[in-house]
Design a protein around this motif. Structure first.
Motif, PDB file in Angstrom:
ATOM      1  N   SER A  24       0.824  -1.211   0.000  1.00  0.00           N
ATOM      2  CA  SER A  24       0.000   0.000   0.000  1.00  0.00           C
ATOM      3  C   SER A  24       0.857   1.260   0.000  1.00  0.00           C
ATOM      4  CB  SER A  24      -0.934   0.015   1.212  1.00  0.00           C
ATOM      5  OG  SER A  24      -1.828  -1.067   1.157  1.00  0.00           O
ATOM      6  N   SER A  44      -9.657   0.199   4.126  1.00  0.00           N
ATOM      7  CA  SER A  44     -10.944  -0.446   3.811  1.00  0.00           C
ATOM      8  C   SER A  44     -10.726  -1.783   3.114  1.00  0.00           C
ATOM      9  CB  SER A  44     -11.794   0.463   2.927  1.00  0.00           C
ATOM     10  OG  SER A  44     -12.140   1.634   3.603  1.00  0.00           O
ATOM     11  N   LEU A  45      -9.765  -1.824   2.217  1.00  0.00           N
ATOM     12  CA  LEU A  45      -9.467  -3.046   1.489  1.00  0.00           C
ATOM     13  C   LEU A  45      -8.981  -4.149   2.431  1.00  0.00           C
ATOM     14  CD1 LEU A  45      -9.335  -4.384  -1.287  1.00  0.00           C
ATOM     15  CD2 LEU A  45      -7.060  -3.389  -1.576  1.00  0.00           C
ATOM     16  N   LYS A  49     -11.069  -7.657   2.807  1.00  0.00           N
ATOM     17  CA  LYS A  49     -10.456  -8.948   2.499  1.00  0.00           C
ATOM     18  C   LYS A  49     -10.624  -9.962   3.636  1.00  0.00           C
ATOM     19  CE  LYS A  49      -7.584  -7.923  -1.325  1.00  0.00           C
ATOM     20  NZ  LYS A  49      -7.837  -8.841  -2.415  1.00  0.00           N
ATOM     21  N   PHE A 119      -4.179  -6.091  -4.543  1.00  0.00           N
ATOM     22  CA  PHE A 119      -4.126  -5.042  -3.528  1.00  0.00           C
ATOM     23  C   PHE A 119      -3.439  -3.810  -4.132  1.00  0.00           C
ATOM     24  CE2 PHE A 119      -3.877  -3.262   0.655  1.00  0.00           C
ATOM     25  CZ  PHE A 119      -4.670  -4.058   1.477  1.00  0.00           C
ATOM     26  N   GLN A 122      -5.707  -1.989  -6.661  1.00  0.00           N
ATOM     27  CA  GLN A 122      -6.817  -1.262  -6.045  1.00  0.00           C
ATOM     28  C   GLN A 122      -6.337   0.002  -5.329  1.00  0.00           C
ATOM     29  OE1 GLN A 122      -8.943  -4.902  -4.375  1.00  0.00           O
ATOM     30  NE2 GLN A 122     -10.606  -3.690  -5.219  1.00  0.00           N
TER      31      GLN A 122
END
Length: 154
Positions: A24, A44-45, A49, A119, A122
């Motif tokens: 990230s 949020s991801l 998940k 990941f 996104q």
């Protein structure tokens, strides 16, 4: 403990659990700045998940989610502010996943690898462009494939 981690050291487990936060920060900071939208999407991801990942990764993401925001914030605060230096350090850490992925179940390793790439994509799309077109910057596109992590299928 996550079934696939029973043969791993604490250091190896820690690296696996921090990997989504590292991905990230790598992708969000590729252009030199990490904006709040990118951070928010990553957080949020990580939560999403915990129940929407591939079945083999659900337990993994349940563990990841517990400390995800803390890990991400620590990386942002403790790594160099210069994005090129920061990215180099993160890439070196992510490369350390390669021998670890050789130790875990191949199905888990393959799903983990694909999930990290997902990941990354996104997070890259988080800032968006006009109607989400051209939403991935040139800098992000150079990193989004996570070439420092070897594909366990090959």
């Amino acid at each position: 403990m996550i079934e696939q981690f029973k043969e791993l050291s604490e250091e190896e487990i820690s690296l696996l659990l921090k990997a989504p936060a590292m991905v990230s920060v790598l992708i969000a900071g590729a252009d030199g700045k990490i904006d709040n939208k990118e951070k928010s999407v990553a957080i949020s991801l990580a939560k999403l998940k915990t129940y929407r990942a591939r079945q083999i990764l659900i337990d993994y993401y349940n563990e990841v989610h517990k400390d995800f925001e803390t890990h991400m914030n620590n990386l942002i605060q403790n790594l160099p502010q210069d994005h090129k230096e920061r990215n180099k350090l993160i890439e070196e850490e992510l490369q350390k996943l390669n021998p670890i992925l050789e130790k875990v179940d191949k199905k888990f390793a393959i799903n983990f690898y694909e999930s990290m790439k997902n990941f990354a994509r996104q997070v890259a799309e988080a800032s968006g462009g006009i109607l989400n077109m051209l939403s991935i910057s040139v800098e992000e596109s150079k990193l989004i494939d996570l070439k420092m992590i070897k594909n366990p299928e090959k």
